[in-house]
Motif scaffolding. Sequence first.
Motif, short mmCIF file in Angstrom:
data_model
loop_
_atom_site.label_atom_id
_atom_site.label_comp_id
_atom_site.label_asym_id
_atom_site.label_seq_id
_atom_site.Cartn_x
_atom_site.Cartn_y
_atom_site.Cartn_z
N ALA A 75 -8.69 0.97 8.39
CA ALA A 75 -7.94 -0.13 7.77
C ALA A 75 -6.66 -0.30 8.57
CB ALA A 75 -7.62 0.17 6.31
N GLN A 76 -6.10 -1.50 8.46
CA GLN A 76 -4.82 -1.76 9.12
C GLN A 76 -3.70 -1.38 8.14
OE1 GLN A 76 -4.33 -5.52 11.22
NE2 GLN A 76 -6.54 -5.78 11.18
N ILE A 77 -3.28 -0.15 8.24
CA ILE A 77 -2.26 0.36 7.32
C ILE A 77 -0.88 -0.06 7.83
CG2 ILE A 77 -1.21 2.46 6.37
CD1 ILE A 77 -4.07 3.66 6.38
N VAL A 78 -0.10 -0.67 6.96
CA VAL A 78 1.23 -1.16 7.36
C VAL A 78 2.35 -0.35 6.71
CG1 VAL A 78 0.37 -3.51 7.70
CG2 VAL A 78 1.41 -2.91 5.52
N TYR A 79 2.02 0.48 5.73
CA TYR A 79 3.05 1.27 5.05
C TYR A 79 2.40 2.52 4.48
CZ TYR A 79 6.67 2.80 1.87
OH TYR A 79 7.61 3.56 1.22
N ARG A 80 3.12 3.63 4.55
CA ARG A 80 2.59 4.87 3.97
C ARG A 80 3.74 5.78 3.57
NH1 ARG A 80 -2.17 7.93 4.45
NH2 ARG A 80 -3.11 6.67 6.07
N ASP A 81 3.73 6.30 2.35
CA ASP A 81 4.63 7.40 1.99
C ASP A 81 3.83 8.37 1.11
OD1 ASP A 81 4.83 6.55 -0.74
OD2 ASP A 81 6.59 5.33 -0.31
N ASP A 82 4.51 9.31 0.47
CA ASP A 82 3.75 10.34 -0.26
C ASP A 82 3.16 9.83 -1.58
OD1 ASP A 82 6.08 10.16 -1.65
OD2 ASP A 82 6.65 12.26 -1.43
N PHE A 111 -2.16 -1.79 3.07
CA PHE A 111 -3.01 -2.15 4.21
C PHE A 111 -3.48 -3.59 4.05
CE2 PHE A 111 -5.35 0.19 0.97
CZ PHE A 111 -6.43 -0.63 0.68
N ARG A 112 -3.99 -4.14 5.16
CA ARG A 112 -4.42 -5.55 5.14
C ARG A 112 -5.77 -5.68 4.44
NH1 ARG A 112 -0.64 -8.13 7.79
NH2 ARG A 112 0.48 -6.93 9.37
N ASP A 113 -5.89 -6.72 3.60
CA ASP A 113 -7.15 -6.99 2.92
C ASP A 113 -8.20 -7.42 3.95
OD1 ASP A 113 -7.88 -7.82 -0.31
OD2 ASP A 113 -9.24 -8.50 1.28
N ILE A 114 -9.41 -6.89 3.82
CA ILE A 114 -10.47 -7.15 4.79
C ILE A 114 -10.97 -8.59 4.69
CG2 ILE A 114 -12.49 -6.51 3.38
CD1 ILE A 114 -13.43 -4.79 5.78
N LYS A 156 -7.34 5.78 2.30
CA LYS A 156 -6.16 6.66 2.25
C LYS A 156 -6.41 7.93 3.07
CE LYS A 156 -5.72 9.62 -0.84
NZ LYS A 156 -5.84 10.23 -2.16
N ALA A 157 -7.63 8.47 2.99
CA ALA A 157 -7.98 9.71 3.70
C ALA A 157 -8.31 9.48 5.17
CB ALA A 157 -9.16 10.37 3.00
N PRO A 186 -1.42 2.98 -5.15
CA PRO A 186 -0.95 4.36 -5.30
C PRO A 186 -1.91 5.29 -4.58
CG PRO A 186 -2.00 3.64 -7.33
CD PRO A 186 -2.02 2.46 -6.40
N ASN A 187 -1.39 6.35 -3.99
CA ASN A 187 -2.27 7.35 -3.36
C ASN A 187 -3.18 8.00 -4.40
OD1 ASN A 187 -1.18 6.91 -0.84
ND2 ASN A 187 0.32 8.54 -1.02
N ARG A 188 -2.64 8.21 -5.59
CA ARG A 188 -3.41 8.85 -6.66
C ARG A 188 -4.45 7.86 -7.20
NH1 ARG A 188 -2.25 9.88 -12.01
NH2 ARG A 188 -0.24 8.85 -11.88
#
Length: 113
Positions: free
Chosen positions: A15-22, A27-30, A9-10, A42-44
């Motif tokens: 990672a292959q991030i496909v979506y982000r909001d607050d 992201f894609r599983d490795i 997240k930081a 969740p970001n938290r």
Amino acid sequence: MDCIFCKIKAGEIPAQIVYRDDEIIAFRDINPKAPSHLLVIPNRHIETLADLKEEDTNMIGRLVLVANQIASEEGFSENGYRLVMNCREHGGQEVYHLHLHLLGGRQMMWPPG
Ligand code: AMP
């Protein structure tokens, strides 16, 4: 925070991030277990399903809606897909940051092992 998903997240681990909001990232599983395997988190930092509280109701619902949206964007919504959340040891949880697995692109078997 020694959490691999918090580091993703930081931006400290790639990672292959496909979506982000607050509130949520995906992201894609490795180590994909299906042609499409994404993790919606969740970001938290919440460790497990069992740690959810009343005030998390909206967030946990949004995890599912984000997964549905990604399934549409990835093109496997119509054929169908599977959402999975593993909780603690007997649930097979390895990473202790709550995550929803989105698996698609092949026929899933039931019951899981
Ligand atoms: P679980 O067993 O439900 O805790 O699932 C953890 C998932 O995280 C597994 O499917 C792993 O392949 C995945 N995973 C572990 N490390 C990474 C990483 N650095 N990037 C993407 N996915 C990961």
